[in-house]
Enzyme design. Structure first.
Site, PDB file in Angstrom:
ATOM      1  N   SER A  60     -56.712 -16.778  76.502  1.00 22.42           N
ATOM      2  CA  SER A  60     -57.873 -17.626  76.190  1.00 22.42           C
ATOM      3  C   SER A  60     -58.512 -18.005  77.516  1.00 22.42           C
ATOM      4  CB  SER A  60     -57.415 -18.903  75.477  1.00 22.42           C
ATOM      5  OG  SER A  60     -58.486 -19.815  75.374  1.00 22.42           O
ATOM      6  N   TYR A 114     -52.430 -27.144  74.703  1.00 25.55           N
ATOM      7  CA  TYR A 114     -52.892 -25.781  74.391  1.00 25.55           C
ATOM      8  C   TYR A 114     -53.250 -25.074  75.698  1.00 25.55           C
ATOM      9  CZ  TYR A 114     -55.718 -21.926  72.572  1.00 25.55           C
ATOM     10  OH  TYR A 114     -56.220 -20.672  72.304  1.00 25.55           O
TER      11      TYR A 114
HETATM   12  N1  LIG Z   1     -60.308 -18.956  68.011  1.00 20.45           N
HETATM   13  C1  LIG Z   1     -60.487 -19.259  69.274  1.00 20.45           C
HETATM   14  O1  LIG Z   1     -61.421 -20.012  69.632  1.00 20.45           O
HETATM   15  C2  LIG Z   1     -59.594 -18.643  70.313  1.00 20.45           C
HETATM   16  C3  LIG Z   1     -60.056 -18.592  71.636  1.00 20.45           C
HETATM   17  C4  LIG Z   1     -59.266 -18.036  72.603  1.00 20.45           C
HETATM   18  C5  LIG Z   1     -58.018 -17.548  72.279  1.00 20.45           C
HETATM   19  N2  LIG Z   1     -57.575 -17.616  70.994  1.00 20.45           N
HETATM   20  C6  LIG Z   1     -56.240 -17.106  70.702  1.00 20.45           C
HETATM   21  O2  LIG Z   1     -56.354 -16.046  69.781  1.00 20.45           O
HETATM   22  C7  LIG Z   1     -55.123 -15.907  69.067  1.00 20.45           C
HETATM   23  C8  LIG Z   1     -55.418 -15.772  67.584  1.00 20.45           C
HETATM   24  O3  LIG Z   1     -55.978 -16.955  67.095  1.00 20.45           O
HETATM   25  P1  LIG Z   1     -57.159 -16.978  66.011  1.00 20.45           P
HETATM   26  O4  LIG Z   1     -58.289 -17.700  66.624  1.00 20.45           O
HETATM   27  O5  LIG Z   1     -57.368 -15.651  65.455  1.00 20.45           O
HETATM   28  O6  LIG Z   1     -56.542 -18.009  64.944  1.00 20.45           O
HETATM   29  P2  LIG Z   1     -55.983 -17.822  63.460  1.00 20.45           P
HETATM   30  O7  LIG Z   1     -56.997 -17.189  62.581  1.00 20.45           O
HETATM   31  O8  LIG Z   1     -55.445 -19.150  63.085  1.00 20.45           O
HETATM   32  O9  LIG Z   1     -54.801 -16.786  63.648  1.00 20.45           O
HETATM   33  C9  LIG Z   1     -53.568 -17.139  64.212  1.00 20.45           C
HETATM   34  C10 LIG Z   1     -52.580 -16.075  63.815  1.00 20.45           C
HETATM   35  O10 LIG Z   1     -51.330 -16.348  64.454  1.00 20.45           O
HETATM   36  C11 LIG Z   1     -50.316 -16.396  63.463  1.00 20.45           C
HETATM   37  N3  LIG Z   1     -49.273 -17.344  63.867  1.00 20.45           N
HETATM   38  C12 LIG Z   1     -49.423 -18.653  64.184  1.00 20.45           C
HETATM   39  N4  LIG Z   1     -48.247 -19.184  64.491  1.00 20.45           N
HETATM   40  C13 LIG Z   1     -47.334 -18.188  64.348  1.00 20.45           C
HETATM   41  C14 LIG Z   1     -45.929 -18.119  64.501  1.00 20.45           C
HETATM   42  N5  LIG Z   1     -45.217 -19.173  64.877  1.00 20.45           N
HETATM   43  N6  LIG Z   1     -45.312 -16.933  64.278  1.00 20.45           N
HETATM   44  C15 LIG Z   1     -46.027 -15.854  63.900  1.00 20.45           C
HETATM   45  N7  LIG Z   1     -47.350 -15.849  63.735  1.00 20.45           N
HETATM   46  C16 LIG Z   1     -47.984 -17.012  63.948  1.00 20.45           C
HETATM   47  C17 LIG Z   1     -51.016 -16.803  62.181  1.00 20.45           C
HETATM   48  O11 LIG Z   1     -50.313 -16.304  61.050  1.00 20.45           O
HETATM   49  P3  LIG Z   1     -49.324 -17.123  60.084  1.00 20.45           P
HETATM   50  O12 LIG Z   1     -49.854 -18.501  59.948  1.00 20.45           O
HETATM   51  O13 LIG Z   1     -49.375 -16.312  58.825  1.00 20.45           O
HETATM   52  O14 LIG Z   1     -47.997 -17.040  60.747  1.00 20.45           O
HETATM   53  C18 LIG Z   1     -52.325 -16.051  62.311  1.00 20.45           C
HETATM   54  O15 LIG Z   1     -52.172 -14.727  61.895  1.00 20.45           O
HETATM   55  C19 LIG Z   1     -54.281 -17.129  69.443  1.00 20.45           C
HETATM   56  O16 LIG Z   1     -53.337 -16.772  70.420  1.00 20.45           O
HETATM   57  C20 LIG Z   1     -55.297 -18.084  70.033  1.00 20.45           C
HETATM   58  O17 LIG Z   1     -54.728 -18.978  70.953  1.00 20.45           O
HETATM   59  C21 LIG Z   1     -58.342 -18.146  69.994  1.00 20.45           C
END
Ligand SMILES: NC(=O)c1ccc[n+]([C@@H]2O[C@H](COP(=O)([O-])OP(=O)(O)OC[C@H]3O[C@@H](n4cnc5c(N)ncnc54)[C@H](OP(=O)(O)O)[C@@H]3O)[C@@H](O)[C@H]2O)c1
Length: 258
Positions: free
Chosen positions: A136, A149
């Site tokens: 991120s 975070y």
């Molecule tokens: N959205 C943003 O603004 C943003 C920006 C920069 C980076 N990111 C990063 O991008 C990545 C994906 O996030 P997203 O934005 O796509 O959010 P999201 O839609 O909430 O997806 C998160 C994913 O991670 C899984 N997950 C969460 N905790 C877990 C655990 N303990 N074990 C296994 N799987 C787990 C969730 O699946 P389950 O709940 O089914 O386990 C889900 O598939 C993250 O690392 C986040 O930090 C996001």
């Protein structure tokens, strides 16, 4: 031979979009997360495999790797994307959350890389393998409103860069992907961000998925998406930390969002 990709956090958001894009590009995906219904629906559509695992649990990750390596002795790509938010400052955030976010966002990636390394090495010997760590912009900028975070993402970026250096010349390329704000279930940025200016820079999961595939193809070690304004903010953090502190303050959340 079909190329095998293990995608963690594939049940929604960036992971789901990446699994779709990889499948469209001819990859076979092992879809990892905790929500079985979501993974099954996606695998029915894409033809991938479902693996339930909490990446914040080291023993569970080791068991996952054992199962996957038994079916696929060679893994061509690991996308370590599973992650969770942790809103709140270090003054107020629940300490269990501070600990949990480190396990999931940082250690989960370490454990996945180590446990799946035999499969990645097998692919490296046969032509090459890749690890993508979805970090991120919070890995380069310290956001006060989501301190734990940001700390987890700083640790994850340090891990990813160190791993890239350790694996140089091994045939396993490590890519760190640094998205800015992305609209997803876990991070519903358009609803929670207070700043109207920052809400204008919110992108979609497909944008990140495309950047990941491009980064792998071009062999890019670090990918900031979108490049503007976040790359500049990352550089500014090093040279003008006070200025960036003010910018990062704008990333505060609407009241009730924490
Ligand atoms: N959205 C943003 O603004 C943003 C920006 C920069 C980076 N990111 C990063 O991008 C990545 C994906 O996030 P997203 O934005 O796509 O959010 P999201 O839609 O909430 O997806 C998160 C994913 O991670 C899984 N997950 C969460 N905790 C877990 C655990 N303990 N074990 C296994 N799987 C787990 C969730 O699946 P389950 O709940 O089914 O386990 C889900 O598939 C993250 O690392 C986040 O930090 C996001």
């Amino acid at each position: 031979m079909q190329r095998i990709a293990v995608v963690t956090g594939a049940s929604s958001g960036i992971g789901e979009a990446t699994a779709r894009a990889l499948t469209a590009g001819g990859w076979h995906c092992v879809l990892v997360a905790r929500r079985e219904d979501r993974l099954r629906a996606l695998s029915d559509e894409l033809g991938g495999e479902v693996e339930l695992c909490d990446v914040g649990d080291r023993a569970a990750v080791e068991a996952l790797a054992e199962r996957v390596l038994e079916r696929h002795p060679a893994i061509h790509l690991l996308v370590s994307n599973a992650g969770m938010p942790a809103r709140g400052t270090f003054l107020k955030a629940d300490l269990d959350l501070v600990e949990r976010v480190m396990r999931v966002n940082y250690l989960g990636g370490v454990w996945c890389a180590r446990a799946l390394m035999p499969g990645l090495e097998a692919s490296a010997r046969a032509g090459g393998a890749h690890i993508v760590n979805v970090v991120s912009v919070a890995g380069t900028v310290s956001f006060a409103p989501a301190g734990a975070y940001a700390a987890s993402k700083h640790a994850q970026l340090a891990f990813s860069r160190s791993l890239a250096a350790a694996l140089r010349g091994s045939g396993i390329a490590v890519h760190s992907v640094l998205p800015g704000f992305v609209e997803t279930e876990g991070f519903p940025q358009k609803n929670v961000l207070k700043s109207r200016l920052l809400r204008r820079f919110v992108i979609e999961p497909d944008d990140v998925a495309r950047a990941i595939l491009r980064g792998i193809d071009k062999g890019k070690q670090e990918i900031v998406v979108p490049w503007f304004p976040y790359r500049i903010v990352g550089i500014a953090q090093a040279v003008a930390p006070r200025l960036v502190g003010r910018f990062a303050g704008m990333s505060d959340y609407k009241s009730g969002a924490v």
